[in-house]
Design an enzyme around this catalytic site. Sequence first.
Site, mmCIF file in Angstrom:
data_model
loop_
_atom_site.group_PDB
_atom_site.id
_atom_site.type_symbol
_atom_site.label_atom_id
_atom_site.label_comp_id
_atom_site.label_asym_id
_atom_site.label_seq_id
_atom_site.Cartn_x
_atom_site.Cartn_y
_atom_site.Cartn_z
ATOM 1 N N ASP A 368 -6.001 -7.703 -8.489
ATOM 2 C CA ASP A 368 -7.030 -6.712 -8.203
ATOM 3 C C ASP A 368 -7.350 -6.664 -6.705
ATOM 4 O O ASP A 368 -7.180 -7.655 -5.994
ATOM 5 C CB ASP A 368 -8.287 -7.089 -9.004
ATOM 6 C CG ASP A 368 -9.370 -6.051 -8.929
ATOM 7 O OD1 ASP A 368 -9.102 -4.890 -9.252
ATOM 8 O OD2 ASP A 368 -10.506 -6.404 -8.565
ATOM 9 N N GLU A 397 -2.983 -4.110 -6.192
ATOM 10 C CA GLU A 397 -3.698 -2.837 -6.146
ATOM 11 C C GLU A 397 -4.121 -2.514 -4.717
ATOM 12 O O GLU A 397 -4.996 -3.159 -4.155
ATOM 13 C CB GLU A 397 -4.946 -2.900 -7.038
ATOM 14 C CG GLU A 397 -5.745 -1.599 -7.027
ATOM 15 C CD GLU A 397 -7.184 -1.779 -7.487
ATOM 16 O OE1 GLU A 397 -7.759 -0.792 -7.967
ATOM 17 O OE2 GLU A 397 -7.725 -2.892 -7.342
#
Length: 656
Positions: A368, A397
């Site tokens: 993330d 990400e």
Amino acid sequence: MKKYHKIIKQVTLIGLLCVYTVTLSCKQQSKMDKEEEVETSSFIEKKDIQRIEPLNWWVGFKNPSLQLLVHHPKISEWTPEIRYEGVSLEKVHKADSPNYLFLDLNISGFAKPGKFNIIFKKEGEPSLVHTYELKARTKSSEDYIGFDSSDAIYLITPDRFANANPENDIITSMKDTSLDRTDGYARHGGDIKGIINHLEYIEDLGFTAVWPCPLLTNDMPEGSYHGYAITDYYQIDPRFGTMEDYLELSAKLSEKGMKLIMDQVANHCGVEHWWMKDFPFGDWINHQEKYENREGDWYAGKNITTNHRRTTNQDIYASKIDKRSMNEGWFVSAMPDLNQRNPFMAQYTIQNSIWWIETANLGGIRQDTYPYPDKHFMSRWAGEIMHEYPNFNIVGEEWTSNPLLIAYWQQGNVNKDGYNSNLKSPMDFAMQEKIVKGLNEEETWGTGFIEIYRALANDFIYVSPKDIMVFPDNHDMSRIFTQLHGNIVNTKMALSYILMLPRIPQVYYGTEILMHDFDNPGDHGLIRTDFPGGWKGDAVNAFTGEGLSDVQKGMQAYLKKILNYRKQSTAIHEGKTVHFAPENGVYVLFRIHEDEVVVHIMNKNVEPIELELQRFEEVGLDGKTLRNILTGANILWKDKFVLTEKGTTLLTTKLD
């Protein structure tokens, strides 16, 4: 002579006394050694220490080092000892808090699997004993195979997918006891068993990997359902199930030849994480002093949250204060920013990732908020994982529409600052954005399909385009059906194109049944709507098809055909890509590998249009019979091909 004999007698007596003394001393030492051996080597399983992490480790890693975090009241006043063949305690680090020790262990190549005791000693106190285990590895590092361009990934928000065990919906000991399916930000009850129970559905659709949003404990007072504010990095959230459930999910996927991708968060934790009440060091998190002193309006984000200026990672003109604000600022006020410049935090994070790979037999990690932590630490983190598991994969990400930034984060890219991420798979937000824009626009010179064509033409900037992850939507953005204004044909074109690209495709749960957020586009609670049929009593069941509209069933069938063809297609997995500039509202792309050629045609024309096939002569299909993947009909590739309606045409030279 008598005097001589007297001296001999005295010497003899002294000798006998020495022998007796030495013998007695040896016996006493032997007794002490035996007592110590009983204390340190004789195995008595105990857990006197509140917390030691990682919870266990393995023999046979390339890196023999292991650092244990020990947390226990006043543990710094105790001296640890380890006696286990092949394991040596190299160094003991005291922290700023007296309640921590960090132990550096070396696990040699001849260490055997087994349990041993770590003994903590303090003068005048009974020893504290904690049993630690070294496990045998179930397979070699090289056998951990990560996701790649041959996979299609199904992304799930677990709380919203299926509730198989209502008994764990509410855990009264946890801070968030909400359960309200009408509230998009409350918990709804989906769990790991719910995913397990519907793996056949996912497999039947044609997916080969499952990526659930984080399943670790989020003991936060509200909004705990999404999983991204972790409060324990070694525990499955009991509202999702147990560790046994998670391992069963992994095992069931492996049995089907599918992969489990774990969503991890290295940048931040939840503000209710256990260590927030007792930091080991004064720099364990960023802006720690402001948090501890509650300086100013800290919780409202004043001078503590990130500026979100992600380009400061690459910007050669970026100011120091902007860089610090980006990388050291909290993501939001409820998610403290972890300080990976602290070497103990860095090691903790790396070991945690390796622990989960080994424990759960992972087929990949999704990391993330990849650009937010210290980028040099992230390079080390990814590098150590990929060094240990050379065939593994990690996707990071980076939410950007700029291909230059996507390229920067892919390993092997020649960056001006010399940075190498060791990250194989960044995310392709740029392509996703252009697909939506190109399909929504009318076809004119420089707009429409040309937007998509140009986006793919940017692949020259990437070291390995096929290792980038592309998607129509995800848990943080409006559903693709919403982005395309409810246009079913355009939605089908978007999905088919994504599945044909030299990329790793990811599809969000429910996209296959046209789930949308029309009522409030972009609202996270609405984006993460419950999957129909996942709860007992649901009027509609998308798993069985009961109650679905014809267009929803049609979309399911459409995706199923493409995904299951894709599963067996070497041309799509690793073939050459050739595309032709859009003309007259038609865009044609080919994927080619040896005798297999896949033709993807997108057409915006409502009226029938003739496609002159001579233009595509270089592909070598003239006079060949191709099969329509969607309809099963055969066509002859000769002279002209009539496109009778708007939408996707998908052809293959594989006739069986």
